[in-house]
Design an enzyme around this catalytic site. Sequence first.
Site, PDB file in Angstrom:
ATOM      1  N   MET A   1     -12.312   4.394   0.025  1.00 42.16           N
ATOM      2  CA  MET A   1     -13.162   4.793   1.229  1.00 42.16           C
ATOM      3  C   MET A   1     -13.629   6.042   1.035  1.00 42.16           C
ATOM      4  O   MET A   1     -13.259   7.153   1.473  1.00 42.16           O
ATOM      5  CB  MET A   1     -11.922   4.840   2.503  1.00 42.16           C
TER       6      MET A   1
ATOM      7  N   ASP B   1      -4.908   3.769  -1.854  1.00 36.51           N
ATOM      8  CA  ASP B   1      -6.043   3.988  -0.813  1.00 36.51           C
ATOM      9  C   ASP B   1      -6.601   5.345  -0.872  1.00 36.51           C
ATOM     10  O   ASP B   1      -5.941   6.379  -0.931  1.00 36.51           O
ATOM     11  CB  ASP B   1      -5.373   4.103   0.845  1.00 36.51           C
TER      12      ASP B   1
ATOM     13  N   MET C   1     -11.331  -5.359   6.220  1.00 36.99           N
ATOM     14  CA  MET C   1     -10.564  -4.441   7.088  1.00 36.99           C
ATOM     15  C   MET C   1     -10.248  -4.772   8.355  1.00 36.99           C
ATOM     16  O   MET C   1     -11.291  -5.021   9.206  1.00 36.99           O
ATOM     17  CB  MET C   1     -11.243  -2.831   7.256  1.00 36.99           C
TER      18      MET C   1
ATOM     19  N   SER D   1       0.885  -1.228  -0.078  1.00 35.98           N
ATOM     20  CA  SER D   1      -0.097  -0.004  -0.120  1.00 35.98           C
ATOM     21  C   SER D   1       0.927   1.114   0.203  1.00 35.98           C
ATOM     22  O   SER D   1       1.774   1.597   0.844  1.00 35.98           O
ATOM     23  CB  SER D   1      -0.703   0.075   1.363  1.00 35.98           C
TER      24      SER D   1
ATOM     25  N   ASP E   1      -6.694  -5.930   4.899  1.00 38.86           N
ATOM     26  CA  ASP E   1      -6.027  -4.609   4.929  1.00 38.86           C
ATOM     27  C   ASP E   1      -6.066  -4.040   6.319  1.00 38.86           C
ATOM     28  O   ASP E   1      -6.952  -3.593   6.944  1.00 38.86           O
ATOM     29  CB  ASP E   1      -6.942  -3.768   3.915  1.00 38.86           C
TER      30      ASP E   1
ATOM     31  N   HIS F   1      -8.850   1.037  -3.458  1.00 40.41           N
ATOM     32  CA  HIS F   1      -9.588   0.764  -2.480  1.00 40.41           C
ATOM     33  C   HIS F   1     -10.403   2.030  -2.322  1.00 40.41           C
ATOM     34  O   HIS F   1      -9.759   2.906  -1.632  1.00 40.41           O
ATOM     35  CB  HIS F   1      -8.818   0.380  -0.910  1.00 40.41           C
TER      36      HIS F   1
ATOM     37  N   HIS G   1      -1.623  -1.450  -4.223  1.00 39.27           N
ATOM     38  CA  HIS G   1      -2.776  -0.960  -3.374  1.00 39.27           C
ATOM     39  C   HIS G   1      -2.744   0.567  -3.448  1.00 39.27           C
ATOM     40  O   HIS G   1      -1.819   1.035  -2.625  1.00 39.27           O
ATOM     41  CB  HIS G   1      -2.656  -1.667  -2.055  1.00 39.27           C
TER      42      HIS G   1
ATOM     43  N   MET H   1      -9.228   8.224   0.102  1.00 35.45           N
ATOM     44  CA  MET H   1     -10.035   8.554   1.091  1.00 35.45           C
ATOM     45  C   MET H   1     -10.677   9.978   0.854  1.00 35.45           C
ATOM     46  O   MET H   1      -9.876  10.879   0.308  1.00 35.45           O
ATOM     47  CB  MET H   1      -9.180   8.715   2.520  1.00 35.45           C
TER      48      MET H   1
END
Length: 220
Positions: free
Chosen positions: A67, A34, A136, A7, A174, A65, A32, A36
């Site tokens: 979020m 992330d 998660m 990540s 994760d 991913h 990966h 957000m």
Amino acid sequence: MALIAPSILSADFARIGDAVRLAEAAGADLIHVDVMDGHFVPNLTLGPQLVAAVRRETRLPIDVHLMVEEPRRFVPLFHEAGADWISIHVEATAHLHKDLTMIRGLGRKAGAALNPATPIETLKEVLPELDFVLIMSVDPGWGGQAFIPSCRDKIRRLRDWIRAEGFRIPIEVDGGIKLDNAEDIIAAGMEIVVAGSAVYEAPDPAAAVKALKAIARKTS
Ligand code: DX5
Ligand code: ZN
């Protein structure tokens, strides 16, 4: 054999290209990313332009991913940026089936992500729509948190339940995965290993990727 997905949230953002290239050279299977939005989680991170930049640096599949609230609004942007796998949180959409179908319709792998407090049964009606599940094992928002111990049993129950339902859906885990717990969690059912701080905060990130690969090889 479990796949290794470093990540880049824990990488040096001024040197993302280097971080991605070293992971690929060390044997990583996915990158990966992330995303957000400052609403679904308090933090604000990476967007489609970063994914497009990563796309230019690697041939590895990019695992995005999301979020974010109402992930459907962002799926086309990440698809165009070059995401290969896209996961959305079941807590963030009222239309999980429709959103997973949208991701698959774009030719990408569709995943549903579950926060630690969200029961696995929320996936029951969409099992046929899933290419993977993301569990998660920390509350999402930041890298470097400790693995929540109860998640180990959740992963095991999810693996057994998916099998009992007659599906073959890999489980990505994760949050808080380190060299000292990866073997145990792979044994519980983790098939995609997300590792942020364990890779990019290690003194030698390439060695950390290689060590995770060796654990995956040994455990398969
Ligand atoms: C947390 C992110 C993770 C994070 C994991 O909200 O979804 O992907 O990068 O970081 P570590 O491996 O340090 O727990
Ligand atoms: Zn993540």
